[in-house]
Enzyme design. Structure first.
Site, PDB file in Angstrom:
ATOM      1  CE  LYS A 173      -2.010   2.625   3.040  1.00  0.00           C
ATOM      2  NZ  LYS A 173      -2.126   3.889   2.258  1.00  0.00           N
ATOM      3  N   GLY A 226       7.025   5.310   7.964  1.00  0.00           N
ATOM      4  CA  GLY A 226       6.053   6.393   8.159  1.00  0.00           C
ATOM      5  C   GLY A 226       6.275   7.027   9.511  1.00  0.00           C
ATOM      6  CB  THR A 228       7.191   7.902  15.731  1.00  0.00           C
ATOM      7  OG1 THR A 228       8.503   7.996  15.158  1.00  0.00           O
ATOM      8  CG2 THR A 228       7.281   7.242  17.092  1.00  0.00           C
ATOM      9  CB  THR A 230       1.501   5.501  11.687  1.00  0.00           C
ATOM     10  OG1 THR A 230       0.892   6.775  11.522  1.00  0.00           O
ATOM     11  CG2 THR A 230       0.751   4.466  10.853  1.00  0.00           C
ATOM     12  CD  GLU A 248      13.886   1.640   8.675  1.00  0.00           C
ATOM     13  OE1 GLU A 248      14.354   0.537   8.947  1.00  0.00           O
ATOM     14  OE2 GLU A 248      14.398   2.722   9.030  1.00  0.00           O
ATOM     15  CB  CYS A 282      12.997   9.980   7.730  1.00  0.00           C
ATOM     16  SG  CYS A 282      13.786   8.846   6.618  1.00  0.00           S
ATOM     17  CD  GLU A 384       9.557  13.052  11.782  1.00  0.00           C
ATOM     18  OE1 GLU A 384       8.511  12.424  12.026  1.00  0.00           O
ATOM     19  OE2 GLU A 384      10.519  12.567  11.132  1.00  0.00           O
TER      20      GLU A 384
HETATM   21  O1  TXE Z   1       2.688   9.081   7.797  1.00  0.00           O
HETATM   22  P1  TXE Z   1       1.792   7.887   8.217  1.00  0.00           P
HETATM   23  P2  TXE Z   1       2.203  10.438   7.233  1.00  0.00           P
HETATM   24  C1  TXE Z   1       6.505  11.457   9.544  1.00  0.00           C
HETATM   25  C2  TXE Z   1       6.314  12.938   9.378  1.00  0.00           C
HETATM   26  C3  TXE Z   1       4.873  13.062   9.079  1.00  0.00           C
HETATM   27  C4  TXE Z   1       4.305  11.962   9.925  1.00  0.00           C
HETATM   28  C5  TXE Z   1       2.996  11.493   9.401  1.00  0.00           C
HETATM   29  O2  TXE Z   1       6.579  13.595  10.607  1.00  0.00           O
HETATM   30  O3  TXE Z   1       4.355  14.304   9.466  1.00  0.00           O
HETATM   31  O4  TXE Z   1       5.231  10.899   9.824  1.00  0.00           O
HETATM   32  O5  TXE Z   1       3.166  11.368   7.983  1.00  0.00           O
HETATM   33  C6  TXE Z   1      -0.230   4.294   6.221  1.00  0.00           C
HETATM   34  N1  TXE Z   1      -2.221   1.113   9.743  1.00  0.00           N
HETATM   35  N2  TXE Z   1       6.996  10.799   8.351  1.00  0.00           N
HETATM   36  O6  TXE Z   1       0.827  10.820   7.611  1.00  0.00           O
HETATM   37  O7  TXE Z   1       0.447   8.243   8.716  1.00  0.00           O
HETATM   38  C7  TXE Z   1      -0.477   5.514   5.376  1.00  0.00           C
HETATM   39  O8  TXE Z   1      -1.629   5.324   4.558  1.00  0.00           O
HETATM   40  C8  TXE Z   1      -1.483   0.856   8.647  1.00  0.00           C
HETATM   41  C9  TXE Z   1       8.281  10.181   8.426  1.00  0.00           C
HETATM   42  O9  TXE Z   1       2.483  10.263   5.794  1.00  0.00           O
HETATM   43  O10 TXE Z   1       2.666   7.129   9.082  1.00  0.00           O
HETATM   44  C10 TXE Z   1       0.801   5.594   4.564  1.00  0.00           C
HETATM   45  O11 TXE Z   1       0.750   4.684   3.483  1.00  0.00           O
HETATM   46  N3  TXE Z   1      -1.036   1.807   7.792  1.00  0.00           N
HETATM   47  C11 TXE Z   1       8.429   9.115   7.365  1.00  0.00           C
HETATM   48  C12 TXE Z   1       1.853   5.163   5.572  1.00  0.00           C
HETATM   49  O12 TXE Z   1       1.148   4.429   6.569  1.00  0.00           O
HETATM   50  C13 TXE Z   1      -1.320   3.088   8.089  1.00  0.00           C
HETATM   51  C14 TXE Z   1       8.010   9.576   6.013  1.00  0.00           C
HETATM   52  C15 TXE Z   1       2.565   6.331   6.237  1.00  0.00           C
HETATM   53  O13 TXE Z   1       1.559   7.137   6.802  1.00  0.00           O
HETATM   54  C16 TXE Z   1      -2.067   3.460   9.225  1.00  0.00           C
HETATM   55  C17 TXE Z   1       6.709  10.186   6.071  1.00  0.00           C
HETATM   56  C18 TXE Z   1      -2.525   2.405  10.072  1.00  0.00           C
HETATM   57  N4  TXE Z   1      -3.246   2.661  11.161  1.00  0.00           N
HETATM   58  C19 TXE Z   1       6.229  10.783   7.228  1.00  0.00           C
HETATM   59  N5  TXE Z   1      -2.186   4.823   9.236  1.00  0.00           N
HETATM   60  C20 TXE Z   1       9.844   8.594   7.245  1.00  0.00           C
HETATM   61  N6  TXE Z   1      10.330   7.952   8.288  1.00  0.00           N
HETATM   62  O14 TXE Z   1      10.443   8.758   6.208  1.00  0.00           O
HETATM   63  C21 TXE Z   1      -1.522   5.274   8.157  1.00  0.00           C
HETATM   64  N7  TXE Z   1      -1.003   4.248   7.457  1.00  0.00           N
END
Ligand code: TXE
Length: 480
Positions: A173, A226, A228, A230, A248, A282, A384
């Site tokens: 996904k 994604g 932390t 989540t 990660e 990140c 962050e």
């Molecule tokens: O990440 P999410 P988001 C950080 C950054 C950002 C924050 C949130 O600070 O503001 O994370 O970003 C899926 N069960 N990073 O909203 O929500 C979602 O659909 C399973 C750091 O983008 O974590 C997407 O495909 N999956 C990061 C993925 O998880 C779920 C890079 C990431 O979404 C879910 C990006 C759930 N309950 C943001 N909820 C890095 N480390 O590089 C969401 N998702």
């Protein structure tokens, strides 16, 4: 406007719900396509396809696996311009960056792991006079790959490639905010002849589709990148189900500048490390610690260089900073700039959203922002932000800067700028991070372990780490 499709059982299909979500172009703030609003029914269908494909794919010769994954890489490369334009349009990053980094890296990810199929080996342990142990490394079965919006295809392929190379089948996904290049990848996989069901891409919301993948009792491993928060939610579901987990997560990375650094080169590289991809990597350095004796000189040179960064239309070659990925994320970043001022910070440059003219009039743009005068323990320096915002903090000595650098809950990466070799090794060893660059940033060797400690995640990607994550070792002993 185009309706993207899920990629299930080798075909591009509609979501069972027949419902779609708006997909925005960050540079214009306009809806430009629609993505499937999939749900657990689509995930189940993807799982069934993956399970049916696993028997054959897991027994496909290593050479044939390599050849098919190489064809996928070639397929992306052949459509480079299309992928570059799509990634930039979907994420808001400059096309120049997508062309230099994102898409070439996705090609490399597939080639790297295609070739890994030929070299990945396991161990044997001989007991003279007693017998011999050998280790089998079986593929896990059907695995889940969930990726974020900041480096969409780069991180999506970074998970999918090793999962496929080790003989697993995948339910993947991409972020619902940047789904487009994953959709193009589906087309490339069909053209490359990837057998149906080996890779399945289900588009949709995290708390619906992502959650359904994580909750699925027969998807035995989850590789996630994604936020932390989540990551915590995913771990709370997957851990009691005894799933393998690779997380990660976020970062709040220190940039540590000592007085003996190569001054001009360090200023230049630290600007890049701070604001590349609008600061939405990140690995970006968001807390810049500068040794006292050069603090004012570095601050002046750094701010002067940041002020030359041009923010604008991602399609225009002259702009190095593009659009923030979404309205929601733009508001999050602006709220942190406001918080920084409430916490006593002084804005040295930037600090506001940028209203552009023309086609980008309604886009999401923020000026690169530099803030000083904050306590290292304040929220702005602990949380962050994930945008074009950095803070400057003076330090007296090595001991003090390590206390400040390590004071956050994260531990992803760090950069150290000094010509003192012993100090470089000492600080690299003491800084709490999974990845450390000395006098450099974002130099990447795909063989190296990639990931963080503390709240930046669990496990490592890259090299053999990923091949081991996606396989289960079994020790067999034969009595001599
Ligand atoms: O990440 P999410 P988001 C950080 C950054 C950002 C924050 C949130 O600070 O503001 O994370 O970003 C899926 N069960 N990073 O909203 O929500 C979602 O659909 C399973 C750091 O983008 O974590 C997407 O495909 N999956 C990061 C993925 O998880 C779920 C890079 C990431 O979404 C879910 C990006 C759930 N309950 C943001 N909820 C890095 N480390 O590089 C969401 N998702």
């Amino acid at each position: 406007m185009e309706q993207l499709k899920n990629y299930i059982n080798g075909e591009l299909v509609e979501p069972v719900s027949k419902k779609y979500l708006d997909n925005y172009e960050p540079a214009t703030g306009e809806v430009y396509s629609f993505i499937p609003d999939s749900d657990e029914r689509d995930v189940q269908s993807a799982f069934d396809s993956a399970k049916n494909a696993f028997e054959t794919w897991s027994k496909t010769s290593l050479e044939n696996r390599m050849l098919i994954l190489m064809k996928v890489a070639d397929g992306i490369e052949k459509r480079m311009d299309e992928f570059v334009a799509a990634e930039s349009k979907d994420n808001g990053k400059p096309q120049k960056l997508a062309r230099a980094v994102d898409i070439p890296r996705a090609v490399s990810n597939f080639r790297f792991y295609a070739s890994a199929t030929q070299h990945f080996a396991s161990e044997s342990h001989h007991m003279p006079g007693v017998g011999i142990n050998y280790t089998l490394r079986h593929p896990i079965g059907v695995v889940g790959c969930i990726s974020p919006w900041n480096l969409p295809l780069y991180l999506f392929s970074w998970k999918i490639a090793p999962a496929l190379a080790t003989g697993n089948c995948v339910v993947a996904k991409p972020s619902e905010i940047t789904p487009y290049t994953a959709y193009l990848l589906s087309q490339v996989c069909i053209e490359a002849g990837l057998p149906k069901g080996v890779l399945n891409i289900v588009h949709g919301l995290g708390n619906k589709v992502g959650q359904a993948i994580v909750e699925h009792e027969n998807i035995k491993a989850i590789s996630f990148t994604g936020g932390t928060e989540t990551g915590k939610r995913i771990a709370s579901i997957a851990a009691p189900m005894f799933k393998k987990l690779s997380l990660e997560l976020g970062g709040k990375n220190p940039t540590i500048v000592f007085a003996d650094c190569d001054f001009e080169e360090t200023v230049k590289q630290v600007v890049t490390a701070s604001f590349s991809n609008q600061g939405e990597i990140c690995l970006c350095g968001s807390r810049i610690f500068i040794e006292k004796s050069i603090y004012e000189k570095f601050k002046a040179a750094f701010v002067a260089r940041v002020k030359t960064l041009k923010v604008g239309d991602p399609n225009e070659e002259s702009y190095v900073i593009g659009a923030i990925v979404s309205l929601q994320h733009k508001q999050k970043i602006l709220s942190y700039i406001k918080l920084a001022q409430e916490e006593g910070g002084e804005i040295l440059c930037g600090g506001s959203e940028l209203k552009l003219a023309g086609r980008c009039a309604n886009g999401y743009f923020i000026e690169p922002t530099v803030i000083e005068g904050l306590d290292y323990k304040c929220r702005t320096n602990q949380e962050e932000i994930f945008g074009p915002v950095v803070t400057l903090t003076l330090f007296e000595n090595e001991e003090e800067v390590l206390i400040m650098a390590n004071s956050v809950k994260y531990g992803l990466s760090a950069t150290i700028w000094t010509n003192d070799l012993k100090r470089a090794h000492r600080v690299a060893e003491k800084v709490e991070a999974g990845i450390v660059w000395i006098n450099s940033w974002l130099v990447r060797d795909l063989r190296t372990p990639f990931g963080g400690v503390k709240a930046s995640g669990v496990g490592r990607e890259g090299g053999w780490e990923a091949m081991r994550f996606f396989t289960e070792p079994k020790n067999v002993f034969i009595k001599s």
